[in-house]
Design a protein around this motif. Structure first.
Motif, PDB file in Angstrom:
ATOM      1  N   LEU A  88      34.969 -33.318 102.295  1.00 16.95           N
ATOM      2  CA  LEU A  88      36.170 -34.161 102.377  1.00 16.95           C
ATOM      3  C   LEU A  88      37.372 -33.451 101.769  1.00 16.95           C
ATOM      4  CD1 LEU A  88      34.652 -37.648 101.417  1.00 16.95           C
ATOM      5  CD2 LEU A  88      35.433 -36.917 103.670  1.00 16.95           C
ATOM      6  N   ARG A  89      37.163 -32.787 100.657  1.00 10.04           N
ATOM      7  CA  ARG A  89      38.255 -32.077 100.005  1.00 10.04           C
ATOM      8  C   ARG A  89      38.699 -30.871 100.817  1.00 10.04           C
ATOM      9  NH1 ARG A  89      35.942 -35.186  96.577  1.00 10.04           N
ATOM     10  NH2 ARG A  89      36.761 -35.694  94.502  1.00 10.04           N
ATOM     11  N   LEU A  90      37.727 -30.143 101.385  1.00  6.38           N
ATOM     12  CA  LEU A  90      38.077 -28.982 102.201  1.00  6.38           C
ATOM     13  C   LEU A  90      38.855 -29.389 103.454  1.00  6.38           C
ATOM     14  CD1 LEU A  90      35.093 -26.453 102.176  1.00  6.38           C
ATOM     15  CD2 LEU A  90      37.433 -26.092 101.410  1.00  6.38           C
ATOM     16  N   GLU A  91      38.460 -30.500 104.066  1.00  5.95           N
ATOM     17  CA  GLU A  91      39.180 -30.986 105.242  1.00  5.95           C
ATOM     18  C   GLU A  91      40.633 -31.284 104.884  1.00  5.95           C
ATOM     19  OE1 GLU A  91      37.089 -34.327 106.789  1.00  5.95           O
ATOM     20  OE2 GLU A  91      35.438 -33.130 107.605  1.00  5.95           O
ATOM     21  N   ARG A  92      40.839 -31.905 103.731  1.00  2.00           N
ATOM     22  CA  ARG A  92      42.199 -32.228 103.323  1.00  2.00           C
ATOM     23  C   ARG A  92      42.999 -30.967 103.010  1.00  2.00           C
ATOM     24  NH1 ARG A  92      44.264 -36.837  99.086  1.00  2.00           N
ATOM     25  NH2 ARG A  92      46.432 -36.139  98.987  1.00  2.00           N
ATOM     26  N   LEU A  93      42.389 -30.021 102.341  1.00  2.00           N
ATOM     27  CA  LEU A  93      43.077 -28.773 102.027  1.00  2.00           C
ATOM     28  C   LEU A  93      43.454 -28.018 103.299  1.00  2.00           C
ATOM     29  CD1 LEU A  93      40.836 -27.625  99.031  1.00  2.00           C
ATOM     30  CD2 LEU A  93      43.242 -28.290  98.889  1.00  2.00           C
ATOM     31  N   ALA A  94      42.536 -28.018 104.265  1.00  2.00           N
ATOM     32  CA  ALA A  94      42.829 -27.335 105.532  1.00  2.00           C
ATOM     33  C   ALA A  94      44.009 -27.993 106.244  1.00  2.00           C
ATOM     34  CB  ALA A  94      41.587 -27.336 106.420  1.00  2.00           C
ATOM     35  N   TRP A 101      47.959 -25.161  94.546  1.00  2.00           N
ATOM     36  CA  TRP A 101      48.060 -26.117  95.649  1.00  2.00           C
ATOM     37  C   TRP A 101      48.725 -27.404  95.175  1.00  2.00           C
ATOM     38  CZ3 TRP A 101      45.806 -31.008  96.311  1.00  2.00           C
ATOM     39  CH2 TRP A 101      45.966 -31.563  97.586  1.00  2.00           C
ATOM     40  N   PHE A 102      48.366 -27.868  93.981  1.00  7.14           N
ATOM     41  CA  PHE A 102      48.958 -29.086  93.441  1.00  7.14           C
ATOM     42  C   PHE A 102      50.469 -28.920  93.253  1.00  7.14           C
ATOM     43  CE2 PHE A 102      50.399 -31.508  89.720  1.00  7.14           C
ATOM     44  CZ  PHE A 102      50.097 -32.798  90.124  1.00  7.14           C
ATOM     45  N   CYS A 103      50.875 -27.785  92.699  1.00  6.75           N
ATOM     46  CA  CYS A 103      52.317 -27.545  92.493  1.00  6.75           C
ATOM     47  C   CYS A 103      53.067 -27.531  93.819  1.00  6.75           C
ATOM     48  CB  CYS A 103      52.531 -26.220  91.759  1.00  6.75           C
ATOM     49  SG  CYS A 103      52.068 -26.275  90.029  1.00  6.75           S
ATOM     50  N   HIS A 156      50.064 -38.190  78.864  1.00  7.24           N
ATOM     51  CA  HIS A 156      50.616 -37.946  80.185  1.00  7.24           C
ATOM     52  C   HIS A 156      49.474 -37.874  81.212  1.00  7.24           C
ATOM     53  CE1 HIS A 156      54.399 -37.178  78.100  1.00  7.24           C
ATOM     54  NE2 HIS A 156      53.718 -36.380  77.268  1.00  7.24           N
ATOM     55  N   ALA A 157      49.689 -37.199  82.316  1.00 10.47           N
ATOM     56  CA  ALA A 157      48.677 -37.123  83.379  1.00 10.47           C
ATOM     57  C   ALA A 157      47.782 -35.911  83.162  1.00 10.47           C
ATOM     58  CB  ALA A 157      49.367 -37.033  84.742  1.00 10.47           C
ATOM     59  N   VAL A 158      46.503 -36.167  82.878  1.00 14.06           N
ATOM     60  CA  VAL A 158      45.520 -35.093  82.717  1.00 14.06           C
ATOM     61  C   VAL A 158      44.615 -35.106  83.942  1.00 14.06           C
ATOM     62  CG1 VAL A 158      43.649 -34.184  81.296  1.00 14.06           C
ATOM     63  CG2 VAL A 158      45.615 -35.281  80.213  1.00 14.06           C
ATOM     64  N   ILE A 159      44.518 -33.967  84.616  1.00  8.81           N
ATOM     65  CA  ILE A 159      43.845 -33.898  85.912  1.00  8.81           C
ATOM     66  C   ILE A 159      42.715 -32.878  85.860  1.00  8.81           C
ATOM     67  CG2 ILE A 159      44.156 -33.349  88.357  1.00  8.81           C
ATOM     68  CD1 ILE A 159      47.123 -34.112  87.985  1.00  8.81           C
ATOM     69  N   ALA A 160      41.517 -33.314  86.216  1.00  8.40           N
ATOM     70  CA  ALA A 160      40.351 -32.425  86.241  1.00  8.40           C
ATOM     71  C   ALA A 160      40.228 -31.773  87.614  1.00  8.40           C
ATOM     72  CB  ALA A 160      39.089 -33.206  85.911  1.00  8.40           C
ATOM     73  N   CYS A 161      39.888 -30.485  87.621  1.00  5.52           N
ATOM     74  CA  CYS A 161      39.697 -29.741  88.876  1.00  5.52           C
ATOM     75  C   CYS A 161      38.345 -29.025  88.842  1.00  5.52           C
ATOM     76  CB  CYS A 161      40.821 -28.733  89.080  1.00  5.52           C
ATOM     77  SG  CYS A 161      42.470 -29.438  89.178  1.00  5.52           S
ATOM     78  N   MET A 198      41.300 -38.832  86.440  1.00  2.00           N
ATOM     79  CA  MET A 198      42.003 -38.667  87.715  1.00  2.00           C
ATOM     80  C   MET A 198      41.799 -37.239  88.217  1.00  2.00           C
ATOM     81  SD  MET A 198      45.990 -39.473  88.643  1.00  2.00           S
ATOM     82  CE  MET A 198      46.630 -38.857  87.100  1.00  2.00           C
ATOM     83  N   ASP A 199      41.489 -37.103  89.518  1.00  2.42           N
ATOM     84  CA  ASP A 199      41.380 -35.761  90.061  1.00  2.42           C
ATOM     85  C   ASP A 199      42.672 -35.386  90.771  1.00  2.42           C
ATOM     86  OD1 ASP A 199      41.426 -36.690  92.691  1.00  2.42           O
ATOM     87  OD2 ASP A 199      39.304 -36.423  93.038  1.00  2.42           O
ATOM     88  N   VAL A 200      42.735 -34.142  91.237  1.00  4.36           N
ATOM     89  CA  VAL A 200      43.988 -33.600  91.759  1.00  4.36           C
ATOM     90  C   VAL A 200      44.419 -34.308  93.042  1.00  4.36           C
ATOM     91  CG1 VAL A 200      42.845 -31.750  93.059  1.00  4.36           C
ATOM     92  CG2 VAL A 200      45.186 -31.434  92.268  1.00  4.36           C
ATOM     93  N   PHE A 201      43.473 -34.768  93.838  1.00  2.00           N
ATOM     94  CA  PHE A 201      43.812 -35.436  95.093  1.00  2.00           C
ATOM     95  C   PHE A 201      44.336 -36.844  94.834  1.00  2.00           C
ATOM     96  CE2 PHE A 201      40.612 -32.225  95.937  1.00  2.00           C
ATOM     97  CZ  PHE A 201      41.212 -31.503  96.963  1.00  2.00           C
ATOM     98  N   GLU A 202      43.738 -37.520  93.874  1.00  2.00           N
ATOM     99  CA  GLU A 202      44.244 -38.843  93.484  1.00  2.00           C
ATOM    100  C   GLU A 202      45.653 -38.744  92.914  1.00  2.00           C
ATOM    101  OE1 GLU A 202      39.946 -40.881  92.203  1.00  2.00           O
ATOM    102  OE2 GLU A 202      41.207 -39.890  90.710  1.00  2.00           O
ATOM    103  N   ALA A 203      45.930 -37.662  92.185  1.00  2.00           N
ATOM    104  CA  ALA A 203      47.264 -37.472  91.608  1.00  2.00           C
ATOM    105  C   ALA A 203      48.313 -37.316  92.704  1.00  2.00           C
ATOM    106  CB  ALA A 203      47.266 -36.253  90.692  1.00  2.00           C
ATOM    107  N   ILE A 204      47.985 -36.587  93.761  1.00  2.00           N
ATOM    108  CA  ILE A 204      48.928 -36.416  94.876  1.00  2.00           C
ATOM    109  C   ILE A 204      49.131 -37.746  95.602  1.00  2.00           C
ATOM    110  CG2 ILE A 204      49.252 -35.318  97.131  1.00  2.00           C
ATOM    111  CD1 ILE A 204      49.844 -33.468  94.810  1.00  2.00           C
ATOM    112  N   ASP A 205      48.034 -38.495  95.808  1.00  2.00           N
ATOM    113  CA  ASP A 205      48.150 -39.808  96.470  1.00  2.00           C
ATOM    114  C   ASP A 205      49.018 -40.753  95.648  1.00  2.00           C
ATOM    115  OD1 ASP A 205      46.552 -38.961  98.540  1.00  2.00           O
ATOM    116  OD2 ASP A 205      44.706 -39.748  97.647  1.00  2.00           O
ATOM    117  N   HIS A 206      48.929 -40.636  94.338  1.00  2.00           N
ATOM    118  CA  HIS A 206      49.689 -41.527  93.451  1.00  2.00           C
ATOM    119  C   HIS A 206      51.191 -41.312  93.588  1.00  2.00           C
ATOM    120  CE1 HIS A 206      50.210 -44.216  90.068  1.00  2.00           C
ATOM    121  NE2 HIS A 206      50.971 -43.318  89.450  1.00  2.00           N
ATOM    122  N   LEU A 207      51.588 -40.143  94.055  1.00  2.00           N
ATOM    123  CA  LEU A 207      53.012 -39.846  94.205  1.00  2.00           C
ATOM    124  C   LEU A 207      53.701 -40.766  95.200  1.00  2.00           C
ATOM    125  CD1 LEU A 207      53.095 -35.947  94.276  1.00  2.00           C
ATOM    126  CD2 LEU A 207      54.026 -37.428  92.507  1.00  2.00           C
TER     127      LEU A 207
END
Length: 337
Positions: free
Chosen positions: A147-153, A31-33, A131-136, A1-10
């Motif tokens: 795509l990731r930069l657009e979302r971060l912006a 950013w994730f926190c 638990h949840a292990v997230i690769a960045c 799971m990547d960091v963006f998928e983890a946020i979507d899962h919330l």
């Protein structure tokens, strides 16, 4: 799971008890926190600790303590080196392992490790995998990075044009460095969207990328770009003699690559990376074999003349660049005819 998928899962499930983030894109940890806190009811605060300085005990006390006001702050422990091969073990690692085995219900712990790999042999790593292990990692494809930069912006309220975002990625090749540039670009653009010209003015090109781009311009005969780039390369520590040597190496690779039927095999024979030889083969299509042979001699003579004191390095470099530009433009003219 990547960091963006983890946020979507919330949005589908509540926050997990423990998150372990690792990778080179350390800017994604904070950013994730922030996103995790923002997506929870009442937007809890984030309490930050450093494992290297504080160990795990202060974070554990916070996780196990309950406020009379009902506050449940998110606890973030950075630099959790207990998960790396050379990280410290001992009481702190044992305390962390005990918590991972039985985390406090209703509380959220975020751990981050600025490393590309975790030590799979360690007990804490095995417990964290429950638990949840997230690769960045740094994105390997430009399309994914955009795509990731657009979302971060968007998450940071940054309005930036697509071509500006593409130029920002080209110059940084890192989500973390790109995020670090957002505030500066926003301040410069004012109330206007960030444009590509803003990025060109404010964001420096990474040194290793800029010299490769400069060599590519040189062998393609882009005279204006080449001479404009010399000042920037000098500020990065490249002297004229070093640039002559880099150009000579590239031209020799082009000569070896031209006409090679198996580039992978030729790369092994030369002891170079296959990508470097493929790039040289692409560049070599602009030159005839005769011109390449001449350029090899020109650059070898330039190195020799500098070493013997016959020419100043700046003069030798300029003469070599003009020979390159002439050969490239002559070949392009012949193809046009």
């Amino acid at each position: 799971m990547d960091v963006f998928e983890a946020i979507d899962h919330l949005t589908q499930a509540g926050p997990a008890s423990v998150y372990l983030l690792y990778g080179s894109e350390i800017g994604l940890f904070d950013w994730f926190c922030d996103e995790l806190a923002r997506n929870q009811p009442d937007g809890p605060s984030v309490l930050r600790f450093d494992y290297q300085e504080d160990g795990f005990e202060p974070a554990e006390l916070e996780l196990c303590s309950f406020s009379l006001l009902g506050d449940k702050p998110l606890v973030y422990v950075r630099n959790a080196t207990a998960f790396t091969p050379d990280g410290r073990s001992g009481p702190d690692a044992e305390r962390l392992a005990a918590y991972l085995e039985q985390p406090v219900a209703g509380r959220t712990l975020v751990l981050s490790v600025p490393a590309d790999k975790l030590d799979e042999r360690r007990r804490v790593t095995k417990l964290a995998k429950r638990h949840a292990v997230i690769a960045c990692p740094v994105p390997s494809r430009d399309r994914d990075a955009m795509l990731r930069l657009e979302r971060l912006a968007r998450s940071k309220g940054v309005v930036i044009a697509k071509d500006a975002l593409a130029e920002l990625w080209r110059r940084t090749k890192s989500l973390t460095r790109s995020m670090n540039e957002f505030a500066k670009l926003q301040a410069y653009a004012g109330e206007n969207p960030i444009a590509r010209d803003h990025v060109l003015e404010l964001v420096p090109v990474q040194a290793e990328d800029s010299v490769f781009a400069w060599i590519d311009w040189a062998v393609q005969g882009h005279v204006g770009s080449v001479f404009e780039g010399l000042e920037g390369l000098a500020r990065q520590g490249y002297d004229p003699f070093a640039l002559i040597a880099l150009l000579a190496r590239q031209v020799r690779l082009m000569a070896f690559a031209r006409g090679a039927t198996n580039l992978e095999q030729r790369a092994k024979e030369l002891g170079v990376h296959p990508y470097a030889l493929r790039t040289a083969a692409r560049q070599a299509t602009r030159f005839s074999e005769r011109n390449l042979a001449k350029l090899v001699r020109v650059l070898a003579d330039a190195e020799w003349d500098v070493k013997r004191g016959r020419l100043a390095p700046e003069v030798a470099l300029n003469l070599a660049l003009m020979e390159l530009a002439c050969a490239a433009s002559t070949t392009a003219h012949n193809r046009a005819q």
